[in-house]
Scaffold this motif. Structure first.
Motif, PDB file in Angstrom:
ATOM      1  N   GLY A  48       0.772  -1.230   0.000  1.00 27.70           N
ATOM      2  CA  GLY A  48       0.000   0.000   0.000  1.00 27.70           C
ATOM      3  C   GLY A  48       0.801   1.278   0.000  1.00 27.70           C
ATOM      4  N   ALA A  49       0.089   2.385   0.245  1.00 28.46           N
ATOM      5  CA  ALA A  49       0.687   3.714   0.199  1.00 28.46           C
ATOM      6  C   ALA A  49       1.801   3.872   1.230  1.00 28.46           C
ATOM      7  CB  ALA A  49      -0.396   4.765   0.421  1.00 28.46           C
ATOM      8  N   ARG A  50       1.618   3.284   2.416  1.00 30.06           N
ATOM      9  CA  ARG A  50       2.648   3.406   3.463  1.00 30.06           C
ATOM     10  C   ARG A  50       3.950   2.753   3.021  1.00 30.06           C
ATOM     11  NH1 ARG A  50       1.193   0.975   9.225  1.00 30.06           N
ATOM     12  NH2 ARG A  50      -0.385   2.613   9.054  1.00 30.06           N
ATOM     13  N   ASP A  51       3.833   1.567   2.405  1.00 28.21           N
ATOM     14  CA  ASP A  51       5.032   0.861   1.947  1.00 28.21           C
ATOM     15  C   ASP A  51       5.715   1.618   0.812  1.00 28.21           C
ATOM     16  OD1 ASP A  51       4.474  -1.484   3.658  1.00 28.21           O
ATOM     17  OD2 ASP A  51       2.767  -1.731   2.310  1.00 28.21           O
ATOM     18  N   LYS A  52       4.921   2.144  -0.104  1.00 30.31           N
ATOM     19  CA  LYS A  52       5.494   2.915  -1.211  1.00 30.31           C
ATOM     20  C   LYS A  52       6.163   4.186  -0.702  1.00 30.31           C
ATOM     21  CE  LYS A  52       2.048   1.223  -4.495  1.00 30.31           C
ATOM     22  NZ  LYS A  52       0.861   1.554  -5.329  1.00 30.31           N
ATOM     23  N   ILE A  58      18.971  -0.055  -2.690  1.00 26.21           N
ATOM     24  CA  ILE A  58      17.793   0.726  -2.294  1.00 26.21           C
ATOM     25  C   ILE A  58      17.026   1.203  -3.528  1.00 26.21           C
ATOM     26  CG2 ILE A  58      17.053   2.889  -1.212  1.00 26.21           C
ATOM     27  CD1 ILE A  58      19.387   2.496   0.778  1.00 26.21           C
ATOM     28  N   THR A  59      17.773   1.627  -4.543  1.00 27.49           N
ATOM     29  CA  THR A  59      17.146   2.091  -5.793  1.00 27.49           C
ATOM     30  C   THR A  59      16.437   0.952  -6.505  1.00 27.49           C
ATOM     31  OG1 THR A  59      18.938   3.720  -6.021  1.00 27.49           O
ATOM     32  CG2 THR A  59      17.582   3.295  -7.962  1.00 27.49           C
ATOM     33  N   VAL A  60      17.065  -0.218  -6.539  1.00 23.38           N
ATOM     34  CA  VAL A  60      16.458  -1.391  -7.184  1.00 23.38           C
ATOM     35  C   VAL A  60      15.157  -1.770  -6.488  1.00 23.38           C
ATOM     36  CG1 VAL A  60      16.746  -3.867  -7.600  1.00 23.38           C
ATOM     37  CG2 VAL A  60      18.611  -2.282  -8.127  1.00 23.38           C
ATOM     38  N   VAL A  61      15.153  -1.753  -5.161  1.00 23.61           N
ATOM     39  CA  VAL A  61      13.939  -2.078  -4.399  1.00 23.61           C
ATOM     40  C   VAL A  61      12.815  -1.116  -4.757  1.00 23.61           C
ATOM     41  CG1 VAL A  61      12.911  -2.141  -2.097  1.00 23.61           C
ATOM     42  CG2 VAL A  61      15.148  -3.180  -2.486  1.00 23.61           C
ATOM     43  N   ARG A  62      13.113   0.165  -4.781  1.00 25.70           N
ATOM     44  CA  ARG A  62      12.089   1.163  -5.099  1.00 25.70           C
ATOM     45  C   ARG A  62      11.541   0.973  -6.514  1.00 25.70           C
ATOM     46  NH1 ARG A  62       7.779   4.321  -4.252  1.00 25.70           N
ATOM     47  NH2 ARG A  62       7.698   5.991  -5.796  1.00 25.70           N
ATOM     48  N   VAL A  63      12.426   0.811  -7.501  1.00 26.59           N
ATOM     49  CA  VAL A  63      11.998   0.705  -8.905  1.00 26.59           C
ATOM     50  C   VAL A  63      11.213  -0.576  -9.143  1.00 26.59           C
ATOM     51  CG1 VAL A  63      12.818   0.467 -11.277  1.00 26.59           C
ATOM     52  CG2 VAL A  63      13.878   2.145  -9.765  1.00 26.59           C
ATOM     53  N   THR A 110       9.690  -2.709  -6.906  1.00 27.55           N
ATOM     54  CA  THR A 110       8.417  -2.830  -6.174  1.00 27.55           C
ATOM     55  C   THR A 110       7.346  -1.943  -6.796  1.00 27.55           C
ATOM     56  OG1 THR A 110       9.189  -1.130  -4.602  1.00 27.55           O
ATOM     57  CG2 THR A 110       9.452  -3.448  -3.960  1.00 27.55           C
ATOM     58  N   LYS A 111       7.774  -0.875  -7.412  1.00 32.35           N
ATOM     59  CA  LYS A 111       6.819   0.024  -8.078  1.00 32.35           C
ATOM     60  C   LYS A 111       6.204  -0.646  -9.303  1.00 32.35           C
ATOM     61  CE  LYS A 111       6.484   4.851  -9.552  1.00 32.35           C
ATOM     62  NZ  LYS A 111       7.256   6.088  -9.845  1.00 32.35           N
ATOM     63  N   LYS A 112       6.978  -1.523  -9.949  1.00 35.70           N
ATOM     64  CA  LYS A 112       6.499  -2.190 -11.167  1.00 35.70           C
ATOM     65  C   LYS A 112       5.759  -3.490 -10.871  1.00 35.70           C
ATOM     66  CE  LYS A 112      10.141  -0.312 -14.162  1.00 35.70           C
ATOM     67  NZ  LYS A 112      11.289  -0.655 -15.047  1.00 35.70           N
ATOM     68  N   MET A 113       6.072  -4.127  -9.752  1.00 39.59           N
ATOM     69  CA  MET A 113       5.441  -5.407  -9.408  1.00 39.59           C
ATOM     70  C   MET A 113       3.976  -5.221  -9.041  1.00 39.59           C
ATOM     71  SD  MET A 113       8.363  -7.263  -7.079  1.00 39.59           S
ATOM     72  CE  MET A 113       9.871  -7.893  -7.789  1.00 39.59           C
ATOM     73  N   THR A 114       3.224  -6.297  -9.189  1.00 36.59           N
ATOM     74  CA  THR A 114       1.797  -6.252  -8.846  1.00 36.59           C
ATOM     75  C   THR A 114       1.428  -7.235  -7.740  1.00 36.59           C
ATOM     76  OG1 THR A 114       1.354  -7.836 -10.634  1.00 36.59           O
ATOM     77  CG2 THR A 114       1.131  -5.488 -11.158  1.00 36.59           C
ATOM     78  N   GLU A 115       2.320  -8.193  -7.444  1.00 37.21           N
ATOM     79  CA  GLU A 115       2.037  -9.190  -6.417  1.00 37.21           C
ATOM     80  C   GLU A 115       2.673  -8.760  -5.091  1.00 37.21           C
ATOM     81  OE1 GLU A 115       2.897 -13.181  -7.598  1.00 37.21           O
ATOM     82  OE2 GLU A 115       2.462 -12.747  -9.711  1.00 37.21           O
ATOM     83  N   ALA A 116       1.827  -8.564  -4.091  1.00 40.17           N
ATOM     84  CA  ALA A 116       2.298  -8.067  -2.798  1.00 40.17           C
ATOM     85  C   ALA A 116       3.363  -8.946  -2.146  1.00 40.17           C
ATOM     86  CB  ALA A 116       1.107  -7.888  -1.852  1.00 40.17           C
ATOM     87  N   PRO A 117       3.219 -10.285  -2.124  1.00 36.54           N
ATOM     88  CA  PRO A 117       4.255 -11.115  -1.485  1.00 36.54           C
ATOM     89  C   PRO A 117       5.646 -10.903  -2.084  1.00 36.54           C
ATOM     90  CG  PRO A 117       2.279 -12.411  -1.866  1.00 36.54           C
ATOM     91  CD  PRO A 117       2.070 -11.112  -2.580  1.00 36.54           C
TER      92      PRO A 117
END
Length: 199
Positions: A40-44, A103-108, A110-117
């Motif tokens: 969700g928004a908090r994680d993003k 850190i940059t890879v995680v941000r980029v 997770t932004k593109k992924m659609t599956e929460a797990p």
């Protein structure tokens, strides 16, 4: 100016560490928790703020690194021989750069992924490795602003390096004055530490 940027660099490091911890906790709760939440928004927001603080740290760190390397004359042979110089000039720089890339890879991603797990797993793993890298290569003695008799004395005089009374082209009178000021500073910090520990 460089001293002020160094203090800012040290302060922002605390924020980076805190947000990495927040991200690891959120990743753990989301990935291993019974309820598979939506990323969700908090994680993003956590991944975004961690990215912003980390990239700000990179810019400040580059400024400090170029200044320090210029002071040392970009002499890699001398830098690699001295443990303290190698830590700041090579190991700290490269390790922090790898952590910021993670850190940059995680941000980029997770932004593109659609599956929460998968998003939580990536945040948990990526931020954990980044946190470990940062912790093992923070120059703790300088970051905590402590001086001890074993602290290595580093100064610059007309691009000549003064390193633990190493031979250099500094007049004897000026070297003695610098050494005296250093000893006074060490004594003052020792006295301050004793007062703090006695309370």
């Amino acid at each position: 100016m460089r001293t002020g940027i160094l203090h800012l660099h040290s302060t922002l490091a605390i924020l980076v560490l805190l947000f990495l911890v927040f991200g690891i906790i959120r990743g753990f709760m989301g990935y291993l928790g019974k309820n598979q939440e939506i990323f969700g928004a908090r994680d993003k927001r956590i991944t975004l703020l961690t990215l912003i603080f980390a990239h700000t740290q990179l810019l400040l760190g580059l400024f400090l690194w170029f200044g320090r390397m210029s002071d040392w004359g970009w002499d890699m042979g001398m830098i690699m021989k001295e443990p303290g110089m190698r830590l700041l000039g090579v190991e700290h720089f490269i390790t922090m750069l790898i952590a910021i890339i993670l850190i940059t890879v995680v941000r980029v991603k997770t932004k593109k992924m659609t599956e929460a797990p998968k998003q939580y797993r990536l945040m948990l793993g990526g931020f954990s490795v980044a946190l470990l890298l940062i912790l093992i290569r923070i120059p703790w003695d300088q970051w905590s602003m402590k001086l001890t008799p074993k602290s290595q004395f580093l100064n610059v005089y007309n691009t000549k390096l003064i390193w633990n009374n190493q031979d250099c082209d500094v007049p004897e009178e000026e070297w003695r004055a610098l050494s005296s000021k250093y000893q006074e500073a060490v004594s003052a910090f020792q006295h301050m530490n004793e007062l703090i520990q006695s309370r």
